[in-house]
Design an enzyme around this catalytic site. Structure first.
Site, mmCIF file in Angstrom:
data_model
loop_
_atom_site.group_PDB
_atom_site.id
_atom_site.type_symbol
_atom_site.label_atom_id
_atom_site.label_comp_id
_atom_site.label_asym_id
_atom_site.label_seq_id
_atom_site.Cartn_x
_atom_site.Cartn_y
_atom_site.Cartn_z
ATOM 1 N N ASP A 67 0.956 -1.295 0.222
ATOM 2 C CA ASP A 67 -0.086 0.010 0.136
ATOM 3 C C ASP A 67 1.011 1.141 0.002
ATOM 4 O O ASP A 67 1.930 1.286 -0.658
ATOM 5 C CB ASP A 67 -0.905 0.059 1.347
ATOM 6 C CG ASP A 67 -2.323 0.647 1.065
ATOM 7 O OD1 ASP A 67 -2.364 1.785 0.861
ATOM 8 O OD2 ASP A 67 -3.370 -0.062 0.849
ATOM 9 N N SER A 117 -11.115 -0.870 -0.966
ATOM 10 C CA SER A 117 -9.826 -0.905 -0.264
ATOM 11 C C SER A 117 -9.964 -1.280 1.123
ATOM 12 O O SER A 117 -9.167 -1.836 1.732
ATOM 13 C CB SER A 117 -9.222 0.682 -0.285
ATOM 14 O OG SER A 117 -8.433 0.755 -1.550
ATOM 15 N N HIS A 120 -3.667 5.981 3.537
ATOM 16 C CA HIS A 120 -4.459 4.988 3.033
ATOM 17 C C HIS A 120 -3.632 3.435 3.485
ATOM 18 O O HIS A 120 -4.590 2.591 3.994
ATOM 19 C CB HIS A 120 -4.337 4.634 1.508
ATOM 20 C CG HIS A 120 -5.230 3.644 0.976
ATOM 21 N ND1 HIS A 120 -5.019 2.790 0.548
ATOM 22 C CD2 HIS A 120 -6.491 3.878 0.201
ATOM 23 C CE1 HIS A 120 -5.774 1.780 -0.169
ATOM 24 N NE2 HIS A 120 -6.813 2.789 -0.248
#
Length: 775
Positions: free
Chosen positions: A154, A557, A229
């Protein structure tokens, strides 16, 4: 990172061996690009001790232009496990020279992928581990989880987050080969017994961004997460419990990951411009070498043949090593056939809602009060109604509030009605604020239906569904002096119905292999609270100066790391299970009824969902622990599957990296793969027949009987109808025959059903999707 909530299809572009040449630009010095080079390992000369030495020699043998930068090393990555080859920076002449050599099977130009951008444990029934792990002692469970490592590819990690606290964690497993790398803003000392690995892979990104020289890079090359994220997804999978967690007062409670006692390793492969294929492949390659047990990728691969899909290629190598791989399905719903990451060895995860909401309200001048959602945390706009404006017929697309589309003279001091779509939801609020607006109503259109996603806006804002949105649009258009006042209601639990399939969650059918049903399952992916990077505000906008330790986000996600964490739990309880057995347990025990006992619904359509939207259903970890039976698949099964696709030998070698394989034994139909679901394509046939193999992971002496539910126009027959398993680990096969009724092709395009094996303790359910022709 630009828009992490939207998914785009991006593929590796194969340079065909049959092409006459690689075109050079007109300028004297041809610009270099990154290529992923597929080498024929059978051609390695014995004089080279390792493949790495061979790769270096191959690059050194290339003739270079006198104007080329001879001081730079063209080799970016030398892949060991995930791929037979390397990544290198080459000009067109060098690339052509390599392509012409007998040892190179193909070159692939590096391409860009994008990220698919708490109450979850309670919603999934994980309030206490004793409720899930009946039959397993707490001590055994803790030790087992401590030995499981989840690798997250990520945007990196914010190691100071309390979600990565290692209190009570024992020493790192001796088998672990990973490490924490240093960087100008990242010390290896920041890692601990919880966060046991942190690496970054940036060479593909730096080449593409022109940042490969000796000067200071555009962003620090370290594992530190500047986007948020990666911290969010990592903590969702295996974050340690943190009491009194919230986003600026919303969703207050204890935040913890799905597998809070598991270890974490962060592999930063995504940067400001996105995630480059060469970096992703390097991250997977290193994670396999480090010794992860689970890989979690909340980023998008393309809808392309598997030999052109970087994630599918790397995941195949991981699964061969016994590593479970979960990937997000993409955020391109509700469009049909919009899925990503559809390889059958990957767990493809869609998104659903939780039973938690964040209500907000819009009261109009006509006294009508409409419900919506919001995560706005400021002082509000007061109780006095303000003018409400909507620019329906603007030539500047002002109705969707794109940057630069609003006239401050028309907006200042007013509430603006903005249509959802085109740009990020939080960006619309920024556009309104920058134009002088004091509030926003964000109204869904037909595409997003009744799905409501809460956001941490920079100004008072309420998101409403399509039906309410249409009523507000009508009000603004008919009232000579429309007004509105917005208010906010905090956090509400036990929302019904839930779960609901998220409108943004990408949909089937699978366009790469129609005979494999995707997505596999859905998991919580809407309004998920998890840890956050302190380098960026909760909206993700550069103008957002707020700081928070936790954030609420939505996307596949977010659903993907839920499944990654659950896979770690199953791996801990059943270390002997293969990745496909874990996948089967999660799929065959998933549920398709919501908390009102009704069939799962689709937020976009407002109607009942189907397996092209929810796959096998919503995951149920309590039942997945003891599924009774599993559909197992080995590497040899996947090879037979790939051979059935009629790929060339060179194409197969990209995926099947060991020598000596052949396609003498292959499936007559890709649908023969021992998969936990069924996707039947009649085409010009009236009869389709598949065989499946079940393995008993329940009690000895178990007896199962089958129950079949099929759509109109199809007769489904299962033989035998009764399976007896005398021993644990015993395997039994059954055959399913699908017969299309005469004339069904003219009256029906598709339909859905199920095949269920039952006994008093277990229900092993497989969804069935049937299509008579291409959709």
């Amino acid at each position: 990172m630009p828009s992490i909530f939207f998914f785009c299809f991006l593929l590796l572009q194969c340079i065909s061996r049959s092409s006459s040449s690689l075109e050079s630009p007109n300028n004297n010095v041809a610009k270099k690009k990154t290529y992923i080079v597929h080498m024929n390992h059978n051609q390695k000369p014995s004089i080279y001790p390792t493949h790495h030495d061979w790769y270096i020699a191959s690059l050194q043998s290339l003739s270079t232009n006198s104007d080329s930068d001879s001081d730079s090393d063209p080799l970016l990555y030398s892949y060991k496990t995930a791929y037979n080859g390397f990544a290198a920076s080459l000009d067109p002449n060098q690339a052509q020279a390599l392509l012409d050599s007998g040892s190179v099977l193909g070159l692939y130009e590096d391409t860009l992928y994008q990220l698919h951008t708490t109450r979850t444990p309670e919603f999934l029934g994980l309030e206490t581990q004793t409720s899930l792990w009946a039959g397993h002692s707490t001590e055994d469970l803790g030790q087992a989880l401590h030995d499981v490592v989840i690798g997250v590819l990520d945007t990196g990690v914010w190691p100071e987050s309390r979600s990565f606290d290692d209190a009570g964690m024992p020493e790192i497993p001796a088998r672990w080969r990973g490490q924490c790398e240093s960087g100008e803003d990242f010390s290896p000392k920041l890692c601990n017994k919880k966060l046991i690995g942190a690496r970054s892979f940036s060479r593909g990104f730096r080449m593409a961004s022109g940042d490969s020289g000796s000067g200071k890079p555009k962003e620090p090359m370290s594992p530190r997460d500047k986007d948020g994220h990666g911290t969010h997804t990592a903590s969702t999978a295996a974050g340690s419990p943190v009491a009194n967690a919230s986003l600026l007062g919303y969703a207050t409670g204890t935040a913890r990951g799905m597998a809070p006692q598991a270890r974490l390793a962060a592999y930063k492969v995504c940067w400001t411009d996105g995630c480059f294929a060469s970096d992703i492949l390097a991250g997977i390659d290193r994670a396999i070498e480090d010794g992860v047990d689970v890989l979690s990728l909340s980023l998008g691969g393309g809808s392309a043949p598997y030999f052109r899909d970087t994630i599918a290629i790397g995941a195949f190598a991981a699964v061969e090593k016994g590593i479970f791989v979960a990937c997000s399905a993409g955020n391109s719903g509700p469009t049909k056939s919009s899925l990503a990451n559809v390889a059958p060895w990957i767990m493809t995860v869609g998104a659903g809602t939780l039973d938690r909401d964040f209500p907000a309200f819009a009261v109009l001048g006509n006294k009508k009060r409409f419900n919506g959602v919001s995560l706005y945390s400021g002082k509000g706009m007061g109780t006095e109604p303000l003018s409400l404006v909507y620019f329906k017929n603007s030539s500047k697309s002002s109705n969707i509030c794109l940057p630069g589309s609003l006239d401050p003279a028309l907006v200042r001091g007013k509430v603006v009605l903005c249509d959802r779509g085109m740009n990020a939801r939080v960006e619309k609020g920024r556009v309104v604020r920058d134009a002088g607006g004091v509030g926003m109503i964000l109204a869904n259109t037909a595409e997003s239906g009744e799905e409501l996603v809460a956001d941490s806006h920079l100004l008072p804002a309420v998101a409403v569904g399509r039906i309410v949105g249409d009523q507000i649009r009508e009000y603004v258009g008919s009232d000579p002096n429309p007004t509105a006042v917005l208010s906010f209601g905090g956090t509400v639990l036990n929302v019904r119905p839930s779960p609901v399939v998220a409108a943004f969650s990408s949909r089937g059918p699978n366009t790469v292999t129609r005979q494999i049903l995707k997505p596999d399952v859905i998991g919580p992916g809407v309004n998920i609270l998890a840890a956050w990077s302190e380098a960026i505000g909760p909206s993700g906008l550069a103008q957002d100066t707020r700081k928070t330790n936790f954030n609420i986000m939505s996307g596949t996600s977010m659903s993907c790391p839920h499944i990654s964490g659950l896979a770690a739990l199953l791996k801990a309880a059943h270390p002997e299970w293969s990745p496909s057995a874990i996948k089967s347990a999660l799929m065959t025990t998933a549920y398709t009824r919501d908390n009102t006992r009704s069939q799962l619904h689709d937020a976009a359509l407002g109607s009942v969902s189907n397996p092209w939207s929810h796959g096998s259903g919503h995951v149920n970890p309590q039942k997945a622990l003891s599924p009774g039976l599993v559909y197992d698949a080995s590497t040899s099964d996947y090879v037979k599957f790939l051979c059935s696709l009629d790929y060339s030998q060179e194409q197969l070698q990209i995926l099947i990296k060991h020598s000596g394989f052949n396609c003498t034994k292959k499936f007559s139909d890709p649908g023969q793969l021992n998969y936990p679901s069924f996707s039947v394509i009649f085409g010009n046939k009236r009869v389709v027949r598949y065989t499946r193999r079940l393995t008993n992971v329940g009690d000895a002496g178990s007896v199962y009987r089958v129950n079949v539910n099929g759509p109109t126009g199809v007769n489904i027959t299962v033989k035998p109808t009764r399976l007896v398993f005398e021993k644990v680990g015993e395997r039994k096969t059954y055959t399913v025959t699908f017969v299309s009724s005469k004339g069904a092709k003219e009256t029906a395009r598709y339909g859905f059903g199920s095949i269920v094996w039952r006994n008093p303790q277990h229900q092993v359910k497989s969804p069935v999707a049937i299509a008579w022709s291409a959709l």
